[in-house]
Design a protein around this motif. Structure first.
Motif, PDB file in Angstrom:
ATOM      1  N   MET A  66      18.284 -19.824  -1.632  1.00  0.00           N
ATOM      2  CA  MET A  66      17.944 -20.648  -2.536  1.00  0.00           C
ATOM      3  C   MET A  66      17.601 -19.848  -4.089  1.00  0.00           C
ATOM      4  N   ILE A  67      17.679 -20.612  -5.270  1.00  0.00           N
ATOM      5  CA  ILE A  67      17.235 -19.863  -6.324  1.00  0.00           C
ATOM      6  C   ILE A  67      15.802 -20.734  -6.709  1.00  0.00           C
ATOM      7  N   THR A  68      14.917 -19.963  -7.068  1.00  0.00           N
ATOM      8  CA  THR A  68      13.428 -20.441  -7.465  1.00  0.00           C
ATOM      9  C   THR A  68      13.185 -20.549  -8.811  1.00  0.00           C
ATOM     10  N   THR A  69      14.163 -20.350  -9.796  1.00  0.00           N
ATOM     11  CA  THR A  69      14.153 -20.504 -11.087  1.00  0.00           C
ATOM     12  C   THR A  69      12.593 -20.321 -11.769  1.00  0.00           C
ATOM     13  N   LEU A  70      12.422 -18.883 -12.024  1.00  0.00           N
ATOM     14  CA  LEU A  70      11.040 -18.661 -12.396  1.00  0.00           C
ATOM     15  C   LEU A  70      11.448 -17.695 -13.638  1.00  0.00           C
ATOM     16  N   ASP A 105      15.591 -11.483  -6.282  1.00  0.00           N
ATOM     17  CA  ASP A 105      14.127 -10.966  -6.593  1.00  0.00           C
ATOM     18  C   ASP A 105      13.836 -11.615  -7.936  1.00  0.00           C
ATOM     19  N   THR A 106      14.781 -11.718  -8.888  1.00  0.00           N
ATOM     20  CA  THR A 106      14.598 -12.206 -10.398  1.00  0.00           C
ATOM     21  C   THR A 106      15.745 -13.280 -10.540  1.00  0.00           C
ATOM     22  N   ALA A 107      15.435 -14.132 -11.569  1.00  0.00           N
ATOM     23  CA  ALA A 107      16.448 -15.131 -11.975  1.00  0.00           C
ATOM     24  C   ALA A 107      16.193 -15.175 -13.696  1.00  0.00           C
ATOM     25  N   SER A 108      17.244 -14.908 -14.445  1.00  0.00           N
ATOM     26  CA  SER A 108      17.076 -14.599 -15.964  1.00  0.00           C
ATOM     27  C   SER A 108      18.072 -15.496 -16.549  1.00  0.00           C
TER      28      SER A 108
END
Length: 330
Positions: A197-201, A225-228
């Motif tokens: 899953m992607i949490t889009t933070l 760990d991150t999404a940009s």
């Protein structure tokens, strides 16, 4: 190491941690990269073209970048107008793809996509004009949990019925953060489906994202760990984003990082339908540029896709994971 009580733990963490109600989190590298076979110091990146299945020029640009090896994956929108043709392209390439779950539509008139289920079946998801709500805030105000679950499951089922090989799920417009109910329903899909899953933070600093996603991983939700993404106002006329993307890659921390891009070709149809077309064209140009690939190589960026994350989510769900949960429980 077994993950007993996963559902209760993940939902509590989802509401309290992902949405940001827990202060004072310490950011440091998660065990995820090591469990996927990378070194702890490796900077690992997945570049994904999103919005595929929304419009033909978006689809053409995204598949061209995947075919050339410039990016690693793409995500299809089951509610999109061109989903069927995009799904066929993905099938012929034997691609593992992400699925973008959409419960809102900010475009409304120009690209009036709707849910998979009609308004008569899930009435709380639609506004008076027969479109999905424009914003996550409106969605949170009106949507019922039963309608949300029905529509999300229908979108996943449509992707499966289209013969797609699904690697991960992601929420368009970060709708899952708009209310505790939406958070609970969205995060439960990891256990239900077995997909990463992607949490889009992406509105948070990278170190903050890393700290929050670490807690999600501990609860059994496999997410990068991150999404940009490279955010620029829609009025920008910037024609060159190559250097900006190179700088963003350098800023990413060690671990597994997701980078969203939104490429499109500049046809007359795209000009009529896409209000942010200059930025989409700039994304396409940047990731078609060999200089960006060379820059990433010089900076020792390691690229991967979602296949290993999906596999790890399956092991978490089956209680056969021998790496991630063990690392968190040491």
């Amino acid at each position: 190491m077994r993950v007993h009580g996963w559902m209760g733990r993940s939902l509590v963490l989802g509401i309290a941690v992902f949405v940001g109600y827990v202060p004072a989190l310490t950011a440091h590298a998660t065990p995820l990269g090591s469990c996927l076979g990378f070194k702890p110091q490796d900077k690992v990146v997945i570049v994904e073209a999103t919005d595929v299945g929304m419009q033909t020029d978006i689809d053409a640009a995204a598949f061209e970048l995947v075919d050339s090896g410039a990016i690693q994956t793409l995500a299809l929108l089951p509610a999109g107008k061109t989903f069927d043709s995009a799904a066929q392209r993905a099938r012929t390439r034997n691609l593992n793809v992400g699925i973008t779950l959409a419960l809102t539509n900010e475009a409304q008139d120009k690209l009036p996509w709707r849910g998979v289920l009609p308004a008569a079946t899930v009435p709380s998801l639609y506004n008076g004009q027969g479109n999905l709500w424009r914003t996550p805030a409106e969605l949170a105000q009106h949507a019922t949990e039963i309608d949300v679950r029905l529509e999300l499951n229908a979108q996943i089922a449509k992707a499966r019925d289209a013969g797609l090989s699904i690697s991960h799920l992601e929420p368009r417009s970060a709708f899952w953060r708009a209310s505790p109910m939406l958070t609970r329903v969205y995060l439960s899909l990891a256990r239900q489906t077995g997909y990463a899953m992607i949490t889009t933070l992406g509105d948070m600093p990278l170190d903050r994202q890393q700290a929050l996603n670490r807690n999600g991983q501990r609860a059994g939700i496999i997410t990068p760990d991150t999404a940009s993404s490279l955010i620029t106002p829609a009025t920008s006329k910037s024609a060159d984003r190559t250097d900006d993307y190179a700088a963003l890659l350098r800023r990413m921390p060690a671990g597994v990082n997701l980078l969203f891009i939104r490429p499109a070709l500049g046809t007359p149809a795209a000009k009529a339908q896409l209000s942010d077309l200059p930025l989409r064209q700039a994304d396409y140009a940047a990731w078609s540029d060999a200089d960006l690939q060379k820059s990433a190589q010089r900076d020792r960026i390691r690229f991967t896709n979602f296949n290993s994350l999906q596999s790890l989510q399956g092991k978490i769900n089956d209680d056969t994971d021998e790496c991630l949960m063990q690392a968190f429980n040491q």
